[in-house]
Design an enzyme around this catalytic site. Sequence first.
Site, PDB file in Angstrom:
ATOM      1  N   LYS A 181      19.514 -25.600  81.239  1.00 28.95           N
ATOM      2  CA  LYS A 181      20.507 -24.698  80.632  1.00 28.95           C
ATOM      3  C   LYS A 181      20.041 -24.289  79.240  1.00 28.95           C
ATOM      4  O   LYS A 181      19.176 -24.959  78.661  1.00 28.95           O
ATOM      5  CB  LYS A 181      21.878 -25.380  80.579  1.00 28.95           C
ATOM      6  CG  LYS A 181      21.943 -26.644  79.690  1.00 28.95           C
ATOM      7  CD  LYS A 181      23.299 -27.315  79.812  1.00 28.95           C
ATOM      8  CE  LYS A 181      23.412 -28.480  78.831  1.00 28.95           C
ATOM      9  NZ  LYS A 181      24.667 -29.235  78.999  1.00 28.95           N
ATOM     10  N   HIS A 182      20.512 -23.144  78.732  1.00 28.19           N
ATOM     11  CA  HIS A 182      21.516 -22.209  79.201  1.00 28.19           C
ATOM     12  C   HIS A 182      20.793 -20.892  79.475  1.00 28.19           C
ATOM     13  O   HIS A 182      20.387 -20.209  78.536  1.00 28.19           O
ATOM     14  CB  HIS A 182      22.572 -21.996  78.148  1.00 28.19           C
ATOM     15  CG  HIS A 182      23.198 -23.262  77.619  1.00 28.19           C
ATOM     16  ND1 HIS A 182      22.582 -24.089  76.708  1.00 28.19           N
ATOM     17  CD2 HIS A 182      24.392 -23.825  77.906  1.00 28.19           C
ATOM     18  CE1 HIS A 182      23.376 -25.111  76.420  1.00 28.19           C
ATOM     19  NE2 HIS A 182      24.492 -24.986  77.137  1.00 28.19           N
ATOM     20  N   ARG A 231      20.061 -30.218  70.163  1.00 27.17           N
ATOM     21  CA  ARG A 231      20.084 -30.271  71.627  1.00 27.17           C
ATOM     22  C   ARG A 231      18.809 -29.686  72.220  1.00 27.17           C
ATOM     23  O   ARG A 231      18.517 -29.900  73.404  1.00 27.17           O
ATOM     24  CB  ARG A 231      21.302 -29.513  72.156  1.00 27.17           C
ATOM     25  CG  ARG A 231      22.625 -30.043  71.655  1.00 27.17           C
ATOM     26  CD  ARG A 231      23.776 -29.116  71.986  1.00 27.17           C
ATOM     27  NE  ARG A 231      24.014 -29.037  73.408  1.00 27.17           N
ATOM     28  CZ  ARG A 231      24.785 -28.129  74.004  1.00 27.17           C
ATOM     29  NH1 ARG A 231      25.362 -27.175  73.262  1.00 27.17           N
ATOM     30  NH2 ARG A 231      24.959 -28.132  75.307  1.00 27.17           N
ATOM     31  N   ASP A 234      28.171 -21.582  83.074  1.00 27.92           N
ATOM     32  CA  ASP A 234      28.693 -22.369  81.971  1.00 27.92           C
ATOM     33  C   ASP A 234      30.221 -22.289  82.060  1.00 27.92           C
ATOM     34  O   ASP A 234      30.789 -21.483  82.808  1.00 27.92           O
ATOM     35  CB  ASP A 234      28.184 -21.841  80.631  1.00 27.92           C
ATOM     36  CG  ASP A 234      28.204 -22.906  79.529  1.00 27.92           C
ATOM     37  OD1 ASP A 234      28.776 -23.995  79.758  1.00 27.92           O
ATOM     38  OD2 ASP A 234      27.655 -22.644  78.442  1.00 27.92           O
ATOM     39  N   ASP A 264      28.096 -33.689  81.256  1.00 29.83           N
ATOM     40  CA  ASP A 264      27.090 -33.256  80.286  1.00 29.83           C
ATOM     41  C   ASP A 264      26.572 -34.489  79.569  1.00 29.83           C
ATOM     42  O   ASP A 264      27.149 -34.914  78.565  1.00 29.83           O
ATOM     43  CB  ASP A 264      27.705 -32.299  79.257  1.00 29.83           C
ATOM     44  CG  ASP A 264      28.097 -30.961  79.846  1.00 29.83           C
ATOM     45  OD1 ASP A 264      27.224 -30.094  79.954  1.00 29.83           O
ATOM     46  OD2 ASP A 264      29.282 -30.793  80.180  1.00 29.83           O
ATOM     47  N   ARG A 322      28.585 -38.234  76.996  1.00 25.87           N
ATOM     48  CA  ARG A 322      29.897 -38.605  77.525  1.00 25.87           C
ATOM     49  C   ARG A 322      29.983 -40.122  77.718  1.00 25.87           C
ATOM     50  O   ARG A 322      30.957 -40.730  77.316  1.00 25.87           O
ATOM     51  CB  ARG A 322      30.163 -37.890  78.855  1.00 25.87           C
ATOM     52  CG  ARG A 322      30.048 -36.362  78.787  1.00 25.87           C
ATOM     53  CD  ARG A 322      31.075 -35.725  77.874  1.00 25.87           C
ATOM     54  NE  ARG A 322      30.983 -34.266  77.902  1.00 25.87           N
ATOM     55  CZ  ARG A 322      30.685 -33.507  76.859  1.00 25.87           C
ATOM     56  NH1 ARG A 322      30.436 -34.058  75.679  1.00 25.87           N
ATOM     57  NH2 ARG A 322      30.635 -32.195  76.967  1.00 25.87           N
ATOM     58  N   HIS A 377      31.425 -20.717  72.806  1.00 24.24           N
ATOM     59  CA  HIS A 377      32.755 -21.281  73.028  1.00 24.24           C
ATOM     60  C   HIS A 377      33.832 -20.391  72.395  1.00 24.24           C
ATOM     61  O   HIS A 377      34.965 -20.343  72.886  1.00 24.24           O
ATOM     62  CB  HIS A 377      32.856 -22.684  72.425  1.00 24.24           C
ATOM     63  CG  HIS A 377      32.084 -23.726  73.165  1.00 24.24           C
ATOM     64  ND1 HIS A 377      30.768 -24.005  72.889  1.00 24.24           N
ATOM     65  CD2 HIS A 377      32.441 -24.559  74.169  1.00 24.24           C
ATOM     66  CE1 HIS A 377      30.343 -24.966  73.691  1.00 24.24           C
ATOM     67  NE2 HIS A 377      31.343 -25.319  74.476  1.00 24.24           N
TER      68      HIS A 377
END
Length: 483
Positions: free
Chosen positions: A171-172, A141, A256, A71, A79, A184
């Site tokens: 996404k998403h 985002r 996901d 990601d 990352r 999450h």
Amino acid sequence: MPADPSLDRLANATLLVPFESYEAPPWLLDGLADGIAGVCLFHNNIRGPEQVAALNAVLAGAAESPLVSLDEEGGDVTRIGQRAGSDYPGNAALGAVDDPVLTRAVHAALGAELRSLGITLNLAPTVDVNTAADNPTIGTRSFGSDAALVARHAAAAVAGLQDAGVAACAKHFPGHGATRQDSHTELPTVDADADLLHRRELLPFREAVGAGVRTILTAHIRLPAYGLDGPATLSPRVLTGLLREEMGFTGVVISDALDMTGVSGDIGMPEAAVRALAAGCDLLCLGRFTYADDVAAVRAAIVAAVREGRLDGARLEEAATRLGELRSWTSGRPVPPRADAIGLDVARRAVRVTGELPPLRDPVVTEIDAPPGIAVGDVPWGLAPWFPGTERVDPATARPSDVLARASGRDLVLVVRDAHRFPAAREFVTAVCTARPDTVVVEMGLPEWRPECRAHVSTYGAARVNGQSAAELLGGIGATSVR
């Protein structure tokens, strides 16, 4: 019943797995050789450029063109920039500038860097329309709250990444931007009728499909308009009916992460994997800490479901065919030359200032702490690299009087992140600004709330380049002034 190696291999072909460390463990290398589609890298796999390039070379040698993904959205979700913050502004900053040509160039530069490290699939861009200001998981985002703006930048981002030979992932699906919960930790609801969903949530995905996006990642959200009591990830009506038959998407559908409560909290990951495949997912993203034994349990559940007739084996064959095409596409892309760094220039263009921002001399800089979202993780943010002595305080326990005393006789800068989402932060900033109306406030999230203060600086993100762009305006040490 005896093992069926061909069926095990078909099940493996649907798995995108994480692993534990900076080096590939034997179980993973064996799994790749036995058909596991690929890996998803997280912070615990990335120590630096040389290390991750060497790691990815080992992974690439374990099978024919395995998918190596992460990601890497730029901005807050990074990352490769986890240690110091990203060199690329995120989507909110790009949306604030609103130059699709520039968005394409930024993503081409990002893609070139990823490809040089051996990354072949980027689980980006986020193309959700962030219409809920207090959305806890999308926010910066997203390119913005206007569907048409998000759509044009979605297409540009997809084109930029794929120009560089990295498969993009919109996404998403079908859109996480109108939620006020984080999938999450729970199953959010998008409370919109079908007409609104088509005009708002689905528009960026249609543009991404038109731009040739290779993959689309699902959302663990409930859609009452489509009669869903469970997550879209497990809905054939959404993934097969809407995405494939109605919208014409022919690429790879990725789930996901299946370790998220929004999809597997009530049924467990192995069962969620079976249902996701039946609904139309081709590739299962297993999540952050799903290692050897858990991967084996997911594979066993898929195999058992086929044998029991709950999952059509043809569905696995269809998924394997699409994934084979994707892997062939990634292996056939030339590695582009690294592009010139443009992230800081874009971050500078994104900064907005309201009020009067005078030259600051020896300012006291205080950062108001804010918890990171789960998708973001522990990534550095703020202005401390450019202002030695910067203090970070917890607004729930710190006293405004202490900050005011420390700044006596000096200019004062408060740095916040998504202050509109945190009442304690707003109360703290309001108290300080009431006592010191000449305070400068820097917002490194979405500028949905603005206190009464001398100047308000909005960076539209907390990446390292966003911080530097603000530091330049404020005269930070080591920051090149653009004023």
